[in-house]
Design an enzyme around this catalytic site. Structure first.
Site, PDB file in Angstrom:
ATOM      1  N   ASP A  26     -12.037   9.441  -6.955  1.00  0.00           N
ATOM      2  CA  ASP A  26     -10.658   9.824  -6.639  1.00  0.00           C
ATOM      3  C   ASP A  26      -9.872  10.016  -7.927  1.00  0.00           C
ATOM      4  OD1 ASP A  26      -8.492  10.494  -5.135  1.00  0.00           O
ATOM      5  OD2 ASP A  26      -7.989   8.468  -4.497  1.00  0.00           O
ATOM      6  N   ASN A  48       0.191   0.795   3.569  1.00  0.00           N
ATOM      7  CA  ASN A  48       0.137   0.309   4.939  1.00  0.00           C
ATOM      8  C   ASN A  48      -0.378  -1.126   5.018  1.00  0.00           C
ATOM      9  OD1 ASN A  48       1.122   2.706   6.000  1.00  0.00           O
ATOM     10  ND2 ASN A  48      -0.905   3.630   6.101  1.00  0.00           N
ATOM     11  N   PHE A  49      -1.335  -1.462   4.123  1.00  0.00           N
ATOM     12  CA  PHE A  49      -1.991  -2.755   4.246  1.00  0.00           C
ATOM     13  C   PHE A  49      -1.919  -3.586   2.972  1.00  0.00           C
ATOM     14  CE2 PHE A  49      -4.201   0.376   6.916  1.00  0.00           C
ATOM     15  CZ  PHE A  49      -3.896  -0.141   8.160  1.00  0.00           C
ATOM     16  N   GLY A  50      -1.317  -3.085   1.939  1.00  0.00           N
ATOM     17  CA  GLY A  50      -1.247  -3.835   0.695  1.00  0.00           C
ATOM     18  C   GLY A  50       0.004  -3.512  -0.080  1.00  0.00           C
ATOM     19  N   GLN A  51       0.240  -4.270  -1.134  1.00  0.00           N
ATOM     20  CA  GLN A  51       1.388  -4.036  -1.979  1.00  0.00           C
ATOM     21  C   GLN A  51       1.092  -4.514  -3.396  1.00  0.00           C
ATOM     22  OE1 GLN A  51       4.513  -6.099   0.034  1.00  0.00           O
ATOM     23  NE2 GLN A  51       3.639  -8.132  -0.255  1.00  0.00           N
ATOM     24  N   VAL A  52       1.863  -3.952  -4.358  1.00  0.00           N
ATOM     25  CA  VAL A  52       1.709  -4.289  -5.771  1.00  0.00           C
ATOM     26  C   VAL A  52       3.059  -4.783  -6.269  1.00  0.00           C
ATOM     27  CG1 VAL A  52       1.018  -3.493  -8.044  1.00  0.00           C
ATOM     28  CG2 VAL A  52      -0.046  -2.515  -6.019  1.00  0.00           C
ATOM     29  N   GLU A  96       3.970  -0.020  -2.371  1.00  0.00           N
ATOM     30  CA  GLU A  96       3.586  -0.618  -1.105  1.00  0.00           C
ATOM     31  C   GLU A  96       2.865   0.412  -0.269  1.00  0.00           C
ATOM     32  OE1 GLU A  96       5.581  -3.471   2.325  1.00  0.00           O
ATOM     33  OE2 GLU A  96       6.856  -2.176   1.102  1.00  0.00           O
ATOM     34  N   ILE A 128       6.545  -3.026  -6.999  1.00  0.00           N
ATOM     35  CA  ILE A 128       6.216  -1.751  -7.663  1.00  0.00           C
ATOM     36  C   ILE A 128       5.861  -0.687  -6.646  1.00  0.00           C
ATOM     37  CG2 ILE A 128       4.660  -0.633  -9.293  1.00  0.00           C
ATOM     38  CD1 ILE A 128       4.309  -3.307 -10.678  1.00  0.00           C
TER      39      ILE A 128
END
EC number: 2.7.10.1
Length: 1138
Positions: A979, A849-853, A847, A845
């Site tokens: 945020d 720098n340090f994580g992704q979904v 992405e 879905i």
């Protein structure tokens, strides 16, 4: 005393209650129920399709209390219940004061939108009206009479529409009444009047409603030039269209017919509820009638039967029956045989029109037949019955049917035009007298489609079409006829007739063929078929490929190259397909690669650029046009890992009889940091296995190889390692010293010296080997300790909690244990456990720098559901692990709410944490809003429909209301989001908006940011920009910006301004301007959110309540129409990064 109001003091405020012709709308108040908790109001509509919303060609009924003039103490909200399609009831009154005031019911559509008004007085008030509703003609004198119920020796104040009007001294009462006389009243004088004792509660007032017709007595029309039809039984002539608004219990063009007892409505179609009939009910009808008791009842509570000789609404009519007629309090005179008329004054010898409909409907350009039946003595004949059109044209009957009890004349009407709409008249004349009946003829225009039908889906042999489009003319649409045939064909059209609410599926078509499709709409009645709409071209898809390939084999040609081969089953005939699609799925990264092989004859392909060391799932499909055939059974391929390039300029130099020094240069174009070097040592010409030595200090460019044999030639080569071993360097040779080999020249030595040297060499070799073994053992122990430490670090994350304490998070089965270092007791937070085997990863879905979904299918409590899986990448930092664990803590503490993204569960696998949250199929709100900018994506559609967005005003307001509800929940849980923006709001099922991205959320009342990082400046409150202080009121400021984003369809806030300018101008009072398509009430809510002082900003509970009321008002608060010079708000993607 009577006070006469000078003309220049006449009130100018009035309640608009009617536009267009009279609508069959009745508002009933049940005065029998004195208990407020049982009291209710009911609004009933006799209109076709009333109250069913836009699907029935009209908005729903709306019944509400109007507090603009008569204001009462606030109480719990009233409950609105709908009973069927044409009735709505208002309940939920808790105390007597809730009943006092003005209520209204709104019904009808378009120009026929009508408001019916009811005024309720308190039975225990100091002053009571002798009559609540007063209907007068323009120029008449209106007299309002307030009867003293509880006397007070204070002056009486008269008000008009809530504003001060006049004061009467309490001595001026006449016969216990205070009178207000209004001479020469005009339509603006209409409205709500009240009489109140000075300093008394407004709830003790006497309330009146004054209705002033726009014409003088007996006249109607724009210039009041037309004569009213002479309404009977208390009916009132409408000053706009000349129709008679009949009192409850009577019907007909002139209200000449009485309904059966307990019946009401324009066609007597409604029944009074309960066994008491209409007793105790107040009926309110469209202006200019107003309100009254039902027929046969009178009194302030409508519970007193009429006195003998009186009948009708409020018992205002007198029977005065003649010729032996008897008076019925519901219908008037009941005449004996041989007599008829209102007072039984007409003999049956006078001719009479029988059973004439009050309203007829025909379609344009038809030639209908109209029948008119009459009876009398002498018997009417063909020539004695005639028909008159609105323009005065007289039509003679073409045929007459004589029966024993009546004569029916048939009239053939010439082709109808729109000017024929209006009141027609059937008239009979004999020697015994004459009679006439007026009836209304409505000429309707057959509907014509304004656009071509829409293609919904297509396959190779069928098309699914939405036939019902916007149209001109009159509804309702009864049938839809669809024509279709191949393009450029001369064959006859094929026809399908469907219900207007259904889509049409065209079957048995030819693949890859264009079809011309057009629609014809029909309304009820003869000649209701409209003209054909514009045709459109729809093309069927290519035939679907049916063959399933299978993978014959594959082999690795390099660390990033894979050769794949496949086959197809043999079938007769040509191959249906354009090529092959190879798919490789990287489950670790959640990424899919697709390789297109454009030749259907190909059976092999070389895949390059793959990731070394990756486990891929591979399959192949045949495709034709845009259609994919069945996939082959999947295969699993593991590519070997690749390392860095070889070290450069390797050189060997002997240092002694047991040591050789190696020097080199680092490889070029490294893909990452080197973890170690590996040196291979082998005796030249030897047959044994080589020795590998690790160089664990990758920053070094030299090393000394010890423990070698003297006078021995060795071969050396080396390679680097980065998550895998790289290429070998060139091989170099070098010999150790000894046996006459010296660093600076040959040396001669004796035999004894040689034997001593041999013994020393043996001791040196044994010592060197022992030291090497000890070194290797220490290195292994070090590696074991380092591995245990890494595994522990993977399972334990540390982050800074909201309270300022450093928190250790440890994950076990189903619990998240937080150990705060200043405290000794752990604080476990439970979360739903997901098993690793119950997660099936699908598409990537998003992405960072340090994580992704990754979108995934999970199994929870035995049910399969879509989910979004959040995970960190392998090289994520400790700070990333801290924030990620903190987000899980927030989700655990928040619980469930329909307007936030909720936690579904969590899972740990190989020391890594995976968080499963709700999947939002429509993505984030910002992208969803921008995609709706139809003037940019489909200008033709936008101009054709006159809209700037595919989203309605109500849907945009719904987004804001959902977000406000979600933020109210967060604030009640004492969480600060920090945020809040459209990009962090997701659009879920049923287009419900959900607050998301809790990575920065804090569970505390005030948070002071002490670390550096990128800031969402354009969404931040003044105190957050200046002092880095965040509270719920800071989120309220951000919500105002979010509301602006929704109204502007995803515009960039403060577009064109830099962050430096914002820092300067916001404290000076600068705020974003009101969008041109935004209602004042919505913009005022934004301004309240952007107030300088945080405590002056509204709480989220108030914001949610305001937006909820806007939704209930069904007003277009956001105008999405294409008005002149319409432009979208600007978008600056670079500015949104700050």
């Amino acid at each position: 005393m009577v006070w006469r109001v000078p003309p220049f003091l006449l009130p100018i405020l009035f309640l608009a209650s009617h536009v267009g012709a009279a609508v069959d709308l009745t508002l009933l108040a049940n005065l029998r129920l004195t208990d407020p908790q049982r009291f209710f109001l009911t609004c009933v509509s006799g209109e076709a399709g009333a109250g069913r919303g836009s699907d029935a060609w009209g908005p729903p009924l709306l019944l509400e209390k109007d507090d603009r003039i008569v204001r009462t103490p606030p109480g719990p909200p009233l409950r609105l219940a709908r009973n069927g399609s044409h009735q709505v009831t208002l309940r939920g009154f808790s105390k007597p004061s809730d009943l006092v005031g003005v209520f209204s019911c709104v019904g009808g559509a378009g120009a026929r939108r009508t408001r019916v008004i009811y005024v309720h007085n308190s039975p225990g008030a100091h002053l009571l009206p002798d009559k609540v509703t007063h209907t007068v003609n323009k120029g008449d004198t209106a007299v309002l009479s307030a009867r003293v119920h509880k006397e007070k020796q204070t002056d009486v104040i008269w008000k008009s529409n809530g504003s001060y009007f006049y004061t009467l001294d309490w001595h001026e009462a006449q016969d216990g009444r205070f009178l207000l006389q209004l001479p020469n009243v005009q339509p603006p004088s209409s409205g709500i009047y009240s009489a109140t004792y000075l300093e008394a509660s407004p709830l003790g007032s006497a309330f009146f409603r004054l209705i002033v017709r726009g014409c003088g007595a007996g006249r109607w029309g724009p210039g009041c030039t037309k004569e009213c039809p002479g309404c009977l039984h208390g009916g009132v002539c409408h000053d706009h269209d000349g129709e008679c608004v009949c009192p409850p219990g009577f019907t007909g063009t002139r209200c000449e017919q009485a309904c059966r007892e307990g019946r009401f409505g324009q066609s007597c179609q409604e029944q009074c509820p309960g066994i008491s009939g209409c007793r105790g009910l107040t009926f309110c009808l469209p202006d200019p009638y107003g309100c009254s008791c039902g027929s046969g009842w009178r009194g302030s509570q409508c519970q007193e039967a009429c006195a003998p000789g009186h009948f009708g609404a409020d018992c205002r009519l007198q029977c005065q029956c003649q010729n032996g007629g008897t008076c019925d309090r519901f219908s008037g005179c009941v005449c004996p045989s041989g007599w008829h008329g209102v007072h039984c004054e007409k003999s049956d010898r006078i001719p009479q029109i029988l059973n004439m409909a009050s309203e007829l409907e025909f379609n344009l350009e038809t030639m209908p037949r109209i029948n008119c039946a009459a009876a009398g003595n002498p018997f009417p004949v063909r020539g004695s019955i005639e028909l008159r059109k609105p323009d005065g044209t007289v039509l003679l009957s073409t045929k007459a049917i004589v029966e024993p009890e009546k004569t029916t004349a048939e009239f053939e009407v010439p082709r109808l035009v729109l000017a024929d709409s209006g009141f027609w008249e059937c008239r009979v004349s004999t020697s015994g007298g004459q009679d006439s009946r007026r009836f209304k003829v409505n000429v309707k225009v057959p509907p014509v489609p304004l656009a071509a039908p829409r293609l919904l889906t297509k396959q190779s042999r069928q098309l699914v079409v939405s036939p019902l489009v916007s149209f001109s003319g009159d509804g309702p649409i009864s049938t839809v006829r669809l024509h279709y045939r191949p393009q450029d064909s001369t064959m006859d059209w094929s026809t399908i007739v469907v219900d207007p609410s259904e889509n049409v599926t065209l079957m048995n078509l030819r693949p890859k063929t264009g079809y011309s499709v057009r629609v014809q709409l029909s309304r009820p009645g003869e000649g209701g078929e409209g003209a054909w709409g514009p045709p459109t071209l729809m093309t069927t898809d290519c035939p679907e490929p049916l063959l399933q390939p299978w993978l014959e084999g594959w082999h690795v040609e390099g660390t990033d190259r894979l050769r794949v081969s496949w086959s197809l089953p043999l079938v007769p005939g040509p191959l249906v397909g354009d090529g092959f699609l190879l798919r490789l799925w990287d489950g670790t990264r959640g990424q899919e690669r697709r390789e297109n092989v454009s030749s259907p004859q190909a059976r092999t392909a070389l895949l390059t650029g793959l990731t070394p060391g990756t486990h891929y799932q591979l399959d192949v499909q045949l495709y034709h046009c845009t259609l994919l055939g069945p996939a082959s059974p999947p295969a699993h391929v593991l590519l070997p890992p690749s390392g860095p390039p070889a070290p450069r300029h390797l050189h060997a130099q002997a240092l002694s009889d047991s040591e050789i020094q190696l020097t080199w240069k680092h490889p070029e174009a490294l893909p990452g940091p080197i973890s170690k070097y590996v040196v291979e040592v082998q005796v030249a010409g030897g047959a044994g296995d080589p020795l590998w030595i690790d160089v664990d200090r990758p920053e070094e460019t030299s090393t000394i190889i010890r423990g070698l044999n003297a006078s021995t030639r060795y071969l050396f080569r080396m390679r680097a390692s980065i998550q895998g071993l790289g290429d070998w360097s060139n091989t170099v040779e070098e010999s150790t010293l000894g046996n006459g080999l010296q660093a600076e020249g040959p040396v001669q030595e004796s035999r004894a010296a040689e034997e001593g040297l041999d013994q020393q060499l043996i001791l040196a070799v044994v010592g060197s080997v022992s030291a090497t073994c000890l070194t290797i053992l220490a290195a292994l122990l070090t590696l074991v300790c380092i591995r245990r430490s890494c595994l522990h670090r993977r399972r334990t994350f540390t982050y800074q909690s909201g309270s300022g304490e450093e928190t250790i998070l440890q994950f076990s089965s189903g619990t998240l244990t937080l150990t705060r270092r200043p405290k000794l007791q752990p604080e476990p937070l439970s979360y739903p456990v997901l098993e690793w085997e119950d997660i099936t990863f699908e598409d990537l879905i998003g992405e960072g720098n340090f994580g992704q979904v990754i979108r995934a299918m999970i199994k929870k409590d035995g049910l399969k559901m879509n989910a979004a899986i959040k995970m960190l990448k392998e090289y994520a930092s400790e700070n990333d692990h801290r924030d990620f664990a903190g987000e899980l803590e927030v989700l655990c503490k928040l619980g469930h709410h329909p307007n936030i993204i909720n936690l579904l569960g969590a899972c740990k696998n190989r020391g890594y944490l995976y968080i499963a949250i709700e999947y939002a199929p429509y993505g984030n709100l910002l992208d969803f809003l921008r995609k709706s900018r139809v003037l940019e994506t489909d200008p033709a559609f936008a101009r054709e429909h006159g809209t700037a967005s595919t989203l309605s005003s109500r849907q945009l307001l719904r987004f804001a209301s959902d977000a406000a509800n979600g933020m109210q929940y967060l604030s009640e849980k004492q969480f600060i989001h920090r945020d809040l923006a459209a990009r962090n709001v997701l659009v879920g099922e049923n287009l419900a908006s959900k607050i998301a991205d809790f990575g920065l959320s804090r569970g505390e009342e005030v948070y002071v940011k002490k670390t550096m990082g990128r800031l969402p400046v354009r969404w931040m409150a003044i105190e957050s920009l200046n002092y880095s202080v965040y509270t719920t009121k800071s989120d309220v400021w951000s919500f105002g910006v979010l509301l602006w984003e929704i109204v502007s369809l995803g515009g960039t806030p403060y577009c064109g301004m830099t962050c430096a300018e914002l820092y300067e101008k916001l404290p000076q009072g600068y705020r974003m301007e009101q969008p041109r398509n935004c209602d004042d009430e919505v913009y005022e809510l934004m301004r309240q959110c952007w107030r300088d002082r945080p405590y002056e900003r509204p709480p989220f509970a108030q914001i949610a309540l305001q937006l909820g009321r806007m939704l209930e008002a069904r007003k277009a608060y956001v105008n999405m129409s294409l008005f002149e010079n319409f432009t979208y708000a600007g978008i600056d993607a670079t500015a949104e990064e700050a």
